[in-house]
Scaffold this active site. Structure first.
Site, mmCIF file in Angstrom:
data_model
loop_
_atom_site.group_PDB
_atom_site.id
_atom_site.type_symbol
_atom_site.label_atom_id
_atom_site.label_comp_id
_atom_site.label_asym_id
_atom_site.label_seq_id
_atom_site.Cartn_x
_atom_site.Cartn_y
_atom_site.Cartn_z
ATOM 1 N N ASP A 57 27.302 -37.576 -0.968
ATOM 2 C CA ASP A 57 27.981 -36.454 -1.465
ATOM 3 C C ASP A 57 28.740 -36.854 -2.575
ATOM 4 O O ASP A 57 30.100 -37.113 -2.709
ATOM 5 C CB ASP A 57 29.060 -35.873 -0.305
ATOM 6 N N GLY A 77 30.570 -47.128 -3.530
ATOM 7 C CA GLY A 77 29.256 -46.825 -2.304
ATOM 8 C C GLY A 77 28.172 -47.508 -2.857
ATOM 9 O O GLY A 77 27.263 -48.012 -1.915
#
Lengths: 278, 278
Positions: free
Chosen positions: A159, A142
């Site tokens: 998340d 990410g």
């Protein structure tokens, strides 16, 4: 895992001075990926649960609370969310909630494919039968992904797991800076920011980073029984002002989230906001 | 108590399929009374705690949440509370909160004097320096006491331990019937009614009893990190209608309770009210 009398117990070890142990019925899945140990087990009190490196991440009993709150709050604060990025969220619960909105495109960037395949198949209470053509799965880091996006997303949801090991950088201001660049001008960023009770330093640090980067920043909370102490925090930020609409919200079949809960979630009990905001 | 490596851990055993273990710094007090084993220990995450028969009852960290909510909600729902009965509440935390109101008389009926003496001396974070002339301590069985009171109290608070052993009868409708008789016509009864998540049967049974006995009954909740799952319920009933006043509430120096929290506490998340009310 430990056998006590004839029962199997999952004993969480890394929470410091508080240890929670869950009585298990059965280990459903247990495998090591490149990144971590991935396990799905069936427990007595919480039903099936996802356990990464020995720490419970989400359960059939209450996974919906966390996933509804991390998804519907930013999506309802945005006027017209069309393109959404989820970083992490391998249990697919956040993506499931996001697709209840009339979004056009969801990018889910999860580093560990094994978590996604295990949860899709074996943890349907959390992942749903997520097979929505609007959702693209991108199995990648990410942090790297964030660096290459610009003015692209309406809502970004981080998340992540606890800030240890690979997830640690997901709590750094450099990462949030990249995500800010990846947002459109009226975009909204939300991330889970740990227990305001037991890790107030992390919640405070996240909130401070958001305040530094964004013109508008706030913290809201949910009560997630699986997480020690119950209280869990989310930090939210935007370049543009955001406010809860006066109109009633459409019913998305949620079990925890509703408009009252959304409003109340920004009113942290005094003894918690003291730890974070002042 | 168990020694793991060089640390002492209190391992709660009777919660069924979920066990919480607390790392301890020191045992401050440990003695057996006629009724139970009474212990006060200092823990790493929660500070000092009261432990009865091996189960954590209240802690320095969050005892105020429970005690503020069991006390201020009924007292502010009553127009003019002058005479208050507390059944149980040996840690003195509820009595401490009640005396923040301009009440005239508080009867505290606790079966186990040892709990009161230990908490007054060694758990000041919860008990305060409670030496208020309005509070009378009566060391007696609350069930017997309730039978002999009539039309006497404005507010009655049942602050019991779990419904096992001596406290079991404190969850029976016969007991509530006596307490109803002990209330004045506009009196309010409140009792703790366990975890709506893990003991929904008890919360539901208590609410049903109150509905059967009282013209007006409701359930509210608080989030108490010490109790597994966080959510904790209180059931409230009255022969007369009660409503939250539109006026602002006076500041009593509370750390969790405030008017917004009070209003919100009656709005249980849907997945919990389903378990209790329908």
């Amino acid at each position: 895992m430990q056998k006590i009398d004839s029962d199997y117990w999952l004993i969480e070890q890394d929470r410091g001075n508080l240890t929670v142990s869950y009585r298990l019925k059965e280990i459903i899945f247990s495998e090591k990926s490149t990144f971590q140990h991935v396990m799905i087990a069936d427990s007595y009190d919480f039903g099936r649960m996802l356990i990464l490196d020995g720490v419970v991440q989400t359960t059939a009993l209450d996974g919906h609370i966390y996933n509804e709150m991390i998804s519907h709050v930013p999506l309802f604060l945005h006027k017209n969310p069309e393109k959404v990025l989820i970083i992490g969220g391998g249990d697919c619960g956040a993506a499931k909630e996001v697709t209840k909105h009339s979004v056009k495109e969801v990018h889910m960037v999860e580093i560990d494919e094994l978590v996604v395949t295990a949860c899709s198949k074996l943890l349907p209470e959390v992942s749903g039968n997520l097979s929505d053509p609007r959702v693209s799965f991108i199995f990648a880091d990410g942090i790297e992904f964030a660096k290459n996006a610009e003015l692209e997303y309406d809502v970004i949801i981080v998340d992540s797991s606890d800030p240890e090991g690979p997830a640690e950088q997901l709590f750094e201001i450099e990462f949030y800076q990249h995500l800010k660049n990846a947002l459109k001008d009226d975009g909204i960023l939300v991330c889970q920011s740990q227990s305001p009770l037991f890790q107030p330093n992390i919640t405070r640090k996240t909130f401070n980073s958001f305040q530094e980067l964004f013109a508008y920043a706030d913290v809201y909370y949910a009560v997630v029984p699986t997480y020690p102490g119950g209280f869990w925090s989310f930090t939210i930020g935007s370049k543009s002002p955001f406010a809860i609409s006066n109109d009633p919200l459409p019913d998305l079949g949620t079990k925890y989230f509703n408009k009252e809960i959304m409003i109340n979630s920004f009113q942290l009990p005094e003894f918690l906001s003291e730890k974070i905001k002042y």
